[in-house]
Design a protein around this motif. Sequence first.
Motif, mmCIF file in Angstrom:
data_model
loop_
_atom_site.group_PDB
_atom_site.id
_atom_site.type_symbol
_atom_site.label_atom_id
_atom_site.label_comp_id
_atom_site.label_asym_id
_atom_site.label_seq_id
_atom_site.Cartn_x
_atom_site.Cartn_y
_atom_site.Cartn_z
ATOM 1 N N ARG A 245 0.067 -7.268 -6.927
ATOM 2 C CA ARG A 245 -0.744 -5.907 -6.977
ATOM 3 C C ARG A 245 -1.132 -5.661 -5.265
ATOM 4 N NH1 ARG A 245 -3.250 -10.275 -6.869
ATOM 5 N NH2 ARG A 245 -5.760 -10.363 -5.465
ATOM 6 N N ASP A 249 -2.665 0.001 -5.562
ATOM 7 C CA ASP A 249 -2.875 0.215 -7.101
ATOM 8 C C ASP A 249 -4.119 0.746 -8.346
ATOM 9 O OD1 ASP A 249 -0.198 -0.388 -6.536
ATOM 10 O OD2 ASP A 249 -0.117 -2.951 -6.737
ATOM 11 N N ASP A 254 0.997 1.342 -12.154
ATOM 12 C CA ASP A 254 1.683 1.473 -10.733
ATOM 13 C C ASP A 254 2.741 0.368 -10.160
ATOM 14 O OD1 ASP A 254 -0.355 3.674 -10.564
ATOM 15 O OD2 ASP A 254 -1.339 2.814 -9.301
ATOM 16 N N ILE A 255 2.524 -0.820 -10.472
ATOM 17 C CA ILE A 255 3.218 -2.314 -9.931
ATOM 18 C C ILE A 255 4.267 -2.677 -11.058
ATOM 19 C CG2 ILE A 255 2.470 -4.678 -9.816
ATOM 20 C CD1 ILE A 255 -0.581 -4.431 -10.189
#
Length: 344
Positions: A245, A249, A254-255
């Motif tokens: 992360r 994020d 997103d990761i």
Amino acid sequence: MTRPAWDWRLSDLSAVPQHGRTVFSCFSCGGGSTMGYKRAGYTVLGNVEIDPQMMRLYKKNHNPRFPFQMPIQEFKLLPASQLPKELFDLSILDGSPPCSVFSMSGQRDKKWGNEHKFREGQAVQRLDDLFFDFLDVAELLQPRVIVAENVTGMINGKARGYVSLVLSRLRSIGYRPQLFLLNSATMGVPQKRERLIFIAARNDLNFPLLKLEFNEPPVLYGDIQGGEGKPLKAGGVTYQRWHKRRPVDADMGDISLRHEGKQSSFNTRLMRRGKVANTLLSSSFYVRYDEPCRISDTDIIRLQTFPADYDFMDADVQYVCGMSVPPLMMQRIAEQIHEQWLSK
């Protein structure tokens, strides 16, 4: 030392000054709205709820005088002789018609006008009809005020036509409607929960326009964090993503997009101590940013401003809270309705 508004107990309600105004709640679920009205000094007479598990919770925690466990379609057809006379002299008729067909997630338009099996009561229903069933109840009972809560997706895209139909129906049964877009984070609730609130006053009462403006300071996740969350499975996909992360994020999507080239698990949100939490949903996953675990039940209860002594019995805490209106949010609305209208 005074406890913050989100840290409370059902037993605190006995000390709330009563003003005698009455409420009846439709689609009551676990009673989030009910607790808000009670915190604002109202007497909640009873409820309509289709889901037997939610009705057991409601009876356990709220001890209603007039509970009706049935579909609202059946309730609205009951003869007046089978309804308590108190329901024909209500201050407020409250309702939160199930709203998943108007959520901005998924192919919502394809759900409109069709029957689907939803968790609400484990029944096959047309959820886009339920708002109008609720308004049929309003036409029958003629309360002084109607309050209805729903998702913001109702004012986006094609759904705006549905809102126009709701407003027209309210006018046709003798009410002057107002529509408010409110964010619970401005009302002392520790989450950014945006909701549409329909509020309509009966025409013969000649109330002025209601004004709702809330500017309470934000409550951060770190302010309410407590208890131990369930640890992420060591070596699992979510655990591995959590270790990758970054501060930018917002969720696991997103990761995964950054490291795997595709967005996955975007409904697994990262909760930061220094920020106000996003909307608590019944079906999403929430992971603490500073430790590899899901948020705790204590976190969930506080995020939704449920009382610490609420008895969830055999129900899932996140499901009940995520399906409910935050009590503190409804309290703030109910206080203003009383102050600006009903107390006059």
